[in-house]
Design an enzyme around this catalytic site. Sequence first.
Site, PDB file in Angstrom:
ATOM      1  N   GLY A 172       0.916  -1.320  -0.031  1.00  0.00           N
ATOM      2  CA  GLY A 172      -0.091  -0.146   0.079  1.00  0.00           C
ATOM      3  C   GLY A 172       0.897   1.281  -0.029  1.00  0.00           C
ATOM      4  N   SER A 174       2.585   2.212  -2.696  1.00  0.00           N
ATOM      5  CA  SER A 174       2.944   2.370  -4.201  1.00  0.00           C
ATOM      6  C   SER A 174       4.128   1.971  -4.819  1.00  0.00           C
ATOM      7  CB  SER A 174       2.698   3.867  -4.214  1.00  0.00           C
ATOM      8  OG  SER A 174       1.113   4.133  -4.151  1.00  0.00           O
ATOM      9  N   ASP A 220      -0.767   8.017  -6.495  1.00  0.00           N
ATOM     10  CA  ASP A 220       0.284   7.339  -6.468  1.00  0.00           C
ATOM     11  C   ASP A 220       1.536   8.062  -7.083  1.00  0.00           C
ATOM     12  OD1 ASP A 220      -1.467   5.800  -4.911  1.00  0.00           O
ATOM     13  OD2 ASP A 220      -1.323   4.291  -6.346  1.00  0.00           O
ATOM     14  N   LYS A 268      -3.306  -5.748  -5.756  1.00  0.00           N
ATOM     15  CA  LYS A 268      -4.488  -5.228  -6.645  1.00  0.00           C
ATOM     16  C   LYS A 268      -4.560  -5.583  -7.906  1.00  0.00           C
ATOM     17  CE  LYS A 268      -2.612  -0.539  -7.889  1.00  0.00           C
ATOM     18  NZ  LYS A 268      -2.525   0.755  -7.494  1.00  0.00           N
ATOM     19  N   TYR A 276     -10.220  -4.119  -6.478  1.00  0.00           N
ATOM     20  CA  TYR A 276     -10.026  -2.576  -7.001  1.00  0.00           C
ATOM     21  C   TYR A 276     -10.872  -2.060  -7.936  1.00  0.00           C
ATOM     22  CZ  TYR A 276      -7.125   1.638  -7.746  1.00  0.00           C
ATOM     23  OH  TYR A 276      -7.040   2.864  -7.722  1.00  0.00           O
TER      24      TYR A 276
END
Length: 531
Positions: A172, A174, A220, A268, A276
């Site tokens: 999480g 990025s 991101d 994701k 997602y």
Amino acid sequence: MPRKIMSAEIDLVPEVSSLSEIYVSSDQSGRYRTLFDEFDHYYGKAPEFVSRSPGRVNLIGEHIDYCYFSVLPMAIEQDIVVLVCTNDSGTINLINSNAKFGPESFVMSAADDDNNIGNVVSIDRSLTTWTNYFKCGLLVAHQYLAIVIKRRHVAPVGMDVLVDGTVPAAAGLSSSAAFICAAALATLRANGVTTVSKEELAKMAIVSERHLGVYSGGMDQSASVFGKRDHALYVQFQPKLKCTPFKFPKTDRPLTFLIANSLVKANKHETAPVNYNLRVVEVSIAAEILAHKYSVAIPQDSGIGMGTLWGFMEAYYKEYEGAGARRGQAWDGEVVEGMRRLHTMTGLARTVFVQTDGYTAAEAAEELGMTVDELHERFLSKTPVRFEKLQLHGRAVHVYEEALRVLQYLRLLLEPGVDSDSDKLFHDLGQLMNQSHESLRGLFNCSCPELDEICAIARRTGSYGSRLTGAGFGGCSVHLVASDKVQEVKDALIENYYRVKFPGIADDALEEALVVSKPGIGSLVYTGGVP
């Protein structure tokens, strides 16, 4: 402080020759010396340059960037670096410093005909491979070279590449966006582009993961590219991309943000159809239903070619709201007006989406005045998703309330008040972070038991605010902690979470899992050679 946020001046991606211009919290010279030695070992020569992009932590504003609402992230010092030397064979040779990621080589095609501009490589999205992320950056960079710089008939330059990363994967923070930004920047540099604006790099990177079938927003990539040391970022996507850096207010105790990795992998890309991408589809269908109910036209400008909740808000205010000079005008970023609009939007979403347990495809189609086949053709065939019911109430309410929390958070940071002590400011900021997590858990359903447990432990021990950060479904959490409480919170997490969930976890793994985040510098090119 004015409540209308002004855009920072767009500037160029920097080139630096000293590691001290990049890293503050740690000495990275040993890491770079090792990487330069590895590059020489693999390729028999020195790299010509290093492209580098950092990961990010989002303070607040989750799952709203692909709806075009503003967010508040900051770049971190953990990063992805790409060491590059050009070759004249048109071949890309990729090696990862982590031996568990195998090497790959491929030859680029010319791909300069009218129907294939800049497509120098194909990407098989069915394969889960680290090199696909490099290919995404490579592809969008060559499309930029062909379309924007008009270099359509120039043979693509080959590259010998070594990649190294300190951003934990699927956490999480990025790592994928950082890698793609670094890859795109490396490709531009290798092909002779020595100056590129941060805005241009961010824009090309934002669309890159769509080649992997993930329809993410732009937070991101923007945070990775625009990151500024000692500053957080206020990132706006409409009416255009703007990243405004700002410092935290001075208080008697510094604001400290602790990142805690749940160590639950959150991929994701692999889970996109049920996680997602499904959320992206749900918020878009919610926007279309709202537009249908209120008989307004909204632009089909989302990443999947549908409407957005931002688009509905703007269309609604153009048609129904506003008075005098404001009637029919787009929101210009003024904070109080934005808060007023988002309060209204939340009320509309709660009024329209009364089925809090979700909508079947047939029920959603009825809300849109179309058949189920038409619903599938228009909204569900563009990106693969799987669901029993579309959670339109929870998704729409979360987006509008989370966008409102971003503005409330920003207002507190920029206008803490002359009489505000750190306790009150931290408490108010923390409450917004806690509300964000509860919304992500209860309305957006993207938390997990491990993240919930970490947040509960941290709050009991002294965190003012704790929430998941990133897409969720695992990964990291971020905690607002007074500087004198950081060690106490870390110790509690180690004893009550990490030692319990992962018996025998090594000390170095704990150091990587618990990090005090300091805002770092964004994407850059390093040309200093061996330090």
